[in-house]
Write an enzyme that holds these catalytic residues in place. Structure first.
Site, PDB file in Angstrom:
ATOM      1  N   GLU A 246     -12.713  53.357 -34.054  1.00 15.04           N
ATOM      2  CA  GLU A 246     -13.975  52.447 -34.692  1.00 15.04           C
ATOM      3  C   GLU A 246     -13.582  51.404 -35.788  1.00 15.04           C
ATOM      4  O   GLU A 246     -13.847  50.335 -35.638  1.00 15.04           O
ATOM      5  CB  GLU A 246     -15.254  53.261 -34.905  1.00 15.04           C
ATOM      6  CG  GLU A 246     -15.496  53.901 -33.646  1.00 15.04           C
ATOM      7  CD  GLU A 246     -16.183  52.999 -32.365  1.00 15.04           C
ATOM      8  OE1 GLU A 246     -16.248  51.918 -32.705  1.00 15.04           O
ATOM      9  OE2 GLU A 246     -16.426  53.654 -31.106  1.00 15.04           O
TER      10      GLU A 246
ATOM     11  N   ARG B 132     -13.525  47.249 -35.724  1.00 15.15           N
ATOM     12  CA  ARG B 132     -14.747  46.689 -36.220  1.00 15.15           C
ATOM     13  C   ARG B 132     -14.278  46.121 -37.587  1.00 15.15           C
ATOM     14  O   ARG B 132     -14.710  44.935 -38.115  1.00 15.15           O
ATOM     15  CB  ARG B 132     -15.863  47.774 -36.303  1.00 15.15           C
ATOM     16  CG  ARG B 132     -16.250  48.188 -35.107  1.00 15.15           C
ATOM     17  CD  ARG B 132     -17.602  48.945 -35.047  1.00 15.15           C
ATOM     18  NE  ARG B 132     -17.803  49.688 -33.915  1.00 15.15           N
ATOM     19  CZ  ARG B 132     -19.035  50.184 -33.259  1.00 15.15           C
ATOM     20  NH1 ARG B 132     -20.090  49.656 -33.662  1.00 15.15           N
ATOM     21  NH2 ARG B 132     -19.080  50.805 -32.155  1.00 15.15           N
TER      22      ARG B 132
ATOM     23  N   ASP C 284     -11.212  52.728 -20.890  1.00 14.35           N
ATOM     24  CA  ASP C 284     -11.402  51.067 -20.718  1.00 14.35           C
ATOM     25  C   ASP C 284     -10.364  50.252 -21.358  1.00 14.35           C
ATOM     26  O   ASP C 284      -9.647  49.428 -20.851  1.00 14.35           O
ATOM     27  CB  ASP C 284     -12.812  50.845 -20.872  1.00 14.35           C
ATOM     28  CG  ASP C 284     -13.409  51.394 -22.203  1.00 14.35           C
ATOM     29  OD1 ASP C 284     -12.457  51.983 -22.955  1.00 14.35           O
ATOM     30  OD2 ASP C 284     -14.646  51.022 -22.416  1.00 14.35           O
TER      31      ASP C 284
ATOM     32  N   GLU D 201     -20.459  43.724 -22.722  1.00 11.28           N
ATOM     33  CA  GLU D 201     -19.299  43.620 -21.894  1.00 11.28           C
ATOM     34  C   GLU D 201     -19.660  42.652 -20.675  1.00 11.28           C
ATOM     35  O   GLU D 201     -18.711  41.803 -20.296  1.00 11.28           O
ATOM     36  CB  GLU D 201     -18.983  44.928 -21.119  1.00 11.28           C
ATOM     37  CG  GLU D 201     -18.196  45.740 -22.158  1.00 11.28           C
ATOM     38  CD  GLU D 201     -19.118  46.520 -23.019  1.00 11.28           C
ATOM     39  OE1 GLU D 201     -20.438  46.716 -22.643  1.00 11.28           O
ATOM     40  OE2 GLU D 201     -18.449  47.440 -23.739  1.00 11.28           O
TER      41      GLU D 201
HETATM   42  C1  DMJ Z   1     -17.547  48.314 -28.656  1.00  8.03           C
HETATM   43  O1  DMJ Z   1     -17.336  48.788 -29.867  1.00  8.03           O
HETATM   44  C2  DMJ Z   1     -16.468  47.677 -28.176  1.00  8.03           C
HETATM   45  O2  DMJ Z   1     -16.600  46.624 -27.201  1.00  8.03           O
HETATM   46  C3  DMJ Z   1     -15.761  48.943 -27.605  1.00  8.03           C
HETATM   47  O3  DMJ Z   1     -14.474  48.465 -26.843  1.00  8.03           O
HETATM   48  C4  DMJ Z   1     -16.605  49.549 -26.394  1.00  8.03           C
HETATM   49  N1  DMJ Z   1     -17.905  49.926 -26.984  1.00  8.03           N
HETATM   50  C5  DMJ Z   1     -18.474  48.979 -27.819  1.00  8.03           C
HETATM   51  C6  DMJ Z   1     -19.513  47.953 -26.982  1.00  8.03           C
HETATM   52  O4  DMJ Z   1     -19.921  48.490 -26.141  1.00  8.03           O
END
Ligand code: DMJ
Length: 635
Positions: free
Chosen positions: A266, A270, A399, A534
């Protein structure tokens, strides 16, 4: 028989008067006496039983369970936050009842989104066709007497924004009208950003996340997460004043010298991603210095026996550890930090960052336990092997492994063949094992495989896939990837359009039984919407590559529904508990940082007609929507 004790005196009076109040008092006193007569053991047993009953009562409350599940599945690998208990409490403490007048108002008008959805109907092949039937502009105006639409909890959607739902052929004959529409949509996104930012600034400045309903904030890492995630969005949207203020905070207030545990994935996507991207867009070295600081503080995560990193790092102490209950890490987490660390090496000339993350990719490349290129969800940090094998998903915990295979290949100048091979193999694995069609309308969806059993469950998170497939096709991968992208894009749109609020739930189950009358089912625990990006992200890619206006139109509908159901009048947007109840979507009182970092940025890029605004031939977006440069030559 008068006793000197006050208690006995009361009981005597009671029997005389026989009044209701006094008899209640008498019962209380008598209970108390009996309680005092019990042994200590008996009392402890009773107290224990009562506590157990209380705990069971809370645990079986459906709403609380819903919250728990939401947090457990709710964010890919990443939204499982350590302070979840605190969040849970705070969310409940702060949710305010909806003002009754607004609910009444809403019902009189009827759900505006259902009116929107009249625009579309299924044709026999299951494809959507646009129906230029009802004039939604006037329909809405008619019901409200020409006033601006008042949204959930009183937020006002400006007439100009709310009415822009019909695509008229005549507009396209004249480029001016088309440009004007684009500009008004871009302005609507800027307005949404300013509104979200106002909430953050007023109630959560310098903190991780805004709690817009309670007008407070939540901390996760205590590092101003929303502010950092939003920096490059402000730059791209041209919000100079807001950007300048935020820059000031980063320069003067942001310190990583803190005794705090952060999640490696994270904070990489971010914070490191956000700072690197802002450095590239602005050329401001202050952001690069901050990126170097956080990047080097995250490196202890890689000190494991296997070199597969731990999930958590204390950036002040320089120590790292796995979650308390396991020595596993999440596959998506350890394979979706590469774009950022590789770029950090390129900028600093220090190879240690890229060597650490590429080692992870090389190990995963060689591992047994994949099924046709699909990976399990967990990997052990001691022995470097996959664990909990046999479950394959494109959703939470796996994912962005697939996303980063392709994007690293693009970032590095399309020379790293192992990455490309793994990506192509995985796409074939998806086609062979996970693709299916819903009944009745034949929507193509990506399900899950669990020990050989197919489940028609699809996370909203999977909606990154149409965009990634389209990006691959743009870079010369097979054309059928784009065709699949288009089909999945439609499915992701339907995950919004088929809900009463026009907003997607976190998870859907597609119907595959003959005779089903609707494509999508939503379980009670999956009805929340966290303002995730997404679908909007994929709409952006699909529009950039095909120029088909329907993708912009779909995005526009979604933006309006965010405005109707998640906008909090005093500033900010909130995630909601129930996308199936337009009368009361039930605010969760949290604005995730990715709403500003990703969702609004992708809306803006989707509505922009300028292909050079973050050109996809020059930049590759990390999984948190932070654009990083494609390298001019292999590093
Ligand atoms: C975000 O932190 C990123 O896109 C991550 O890859 C998936 N989860 C969240 C958004 O849904």
């Amino acid at each position: 028989m008068l006793s000197p004790s006050r208690r006995d005196f009361v009981s005597l009076t009671l029997s005389e008067s026989g009044s209701y109040t006094n008899s209640k008092q008498w019962r209380r006193q008598s209970c108390w006496r009996k309680w005092k007569q019990l042994s200590r053991l008996q009392r402890s047993l009773i107290l224990l039983t009562l506590m157990l009953l209380l705990v069971c009562g809370i645990a079986t409350s459906p709403t609380l369970i819903e919250h728990w599940r939401a947090d457990a599945v709710g964010g890919n690998r990443n939204d499982e936050k350590p302070q979840f208990v605190v969040d849970l409490k705070n969310e409940y403490r702060y949710i305010l009842p909806e003002p009754p007048s607004e609910r009444k108002d809403y019902r009189r008008r009827g759900p505006p989104v259902l009116q929107n959805r009249l625009q579309f109907k299924m044709n026999v092949s299951g494809l959507l066709e646009e129906n230029h039937g009802p004039d939604l502009k006037n329909a809405d105006k008619g019901s409200e007497g020409g006033k601006p639409i008042i949204s959930w909890r009183g937020a006002v959607i400006e007439d100009e924004q709310a009415s822009d739902t019909d695509t008229k052929d005549t507009e396209n004959q004249d480029g001016t009208a088309s440009l004007a529409r684009a500009e008004s949509r871009l302005e609507a996104v800027r307005e949404a950003f300013r509104h979200a930012w106002k909430g953050y600034k007023d109630f959560a400045w310098g903190h991780d996340e805004l709690k817009p309903v309670s007008k407070s904030y939540g901390e996760w890492f205590g590092l101003g997460l929303t502010l950092i995630d939003a920096l490059d969005t402000m730059w791209i949207l041209g919000l100079k004043e807001e950007f300048a203020e935020a820059r000031e905070w980063v320069a003067k207030e942001l310190s990583f010298d803190k005794n705090v545990d952060v999640n490696l994935f994270e904070s990489t996507i971010r914070i490191l991603g956000g700072l690197l991207s802002t450095y590239h867009l602005t050329g401001d070295l202050m952001f690069l210095d901050k990126a170097k600081d956080i990047g080097s503080r995250l490196m202890p995560a890689f000190n494991t026996a296997s070199k597969i990193p731990y999930s958590d790092v204390n950036i002040g102490k320089g120590t790292a550890h796995p979650p308390r209950w396991t020595s596993d890490s999440t596959v998506a987490e350890v394979t979706s930090i590469q774009l950022e660390f590789r770029e950090l090496s390129r900028l600093t000339g220090d190879t240690k960052y890229k060597l650490a993350v590429m080692e992870v990719m090389q190990q995963v490349h060689k591992l047994d336990g994949k099924q046709d290129g699909l990976v399990p969800m967990f990997i052990n940090t001691n022995n470097g092997l996959f664990t909990h094998q046999g479950v394959y998903t494109l959703g939470a915990r796996a994912d962005s492994y697939y996303e980063y295979l392709l994007k690293q290949w693009i970032q590095g100048g399309k020379t790293e063949n192992e990455l490309l091979d793994d990506y192509l193999l995985a796409v074939e694995g998806v086609k062979k094992n996970l693709l299916n069609k819903s009944i009745p309308h034949g929507l193509t969806f990506v399900g899950e495989l669990s020990h050989g059993h197919f489940s028609p469950k699809m996370d909203h998170l999977v909606c990154f896939l149409p965009g990634t497939l389209a990006l691959g096709a743009h870079y010369g991968l097979p054309a059928d990837h784009l065709e699949l992208a288009k089909q999945l894009m439609e499915t992701c749109y339907q995950m919004y359009a088929q809900m009463e609020t026009g907003l997607s739930p976190e998870i859907v189950h597609f119907n595959m039984h003959e005779g089903s009358t609707k494509d999508v089912d939503v379980k009670i625990a999956d009805r929340h919407n966290l303002l995730r990006p997404e679908t909007v992200e994929s709409l952006f890619y699909l529009y950039r590559f095909t120029q088909d206006k329907k993708y912009q139109q779909w995005g526009w509908e979604i933006l309006q529904n965010f405005n109707k159901y998640t906008r909090v009048p005093t500033g900010g947007y909130t995630s909601i508990n129930n996308v199936c109840d337009p009368a009361y979507p039930s605010p969760r009182d949290k604005m995730e940082s990715f709403f500003l970092g990703e969702t609004l940025k992708y809306f803006y890029l989707l509505f922009s007609e300028d292909p050079d605004l973050i050109s996809l031939d020059k930049y590759v977006f990390n999984t948190e929507a932070h654009p990083l440069p494609i390298w001019p030559q292999a590093e």
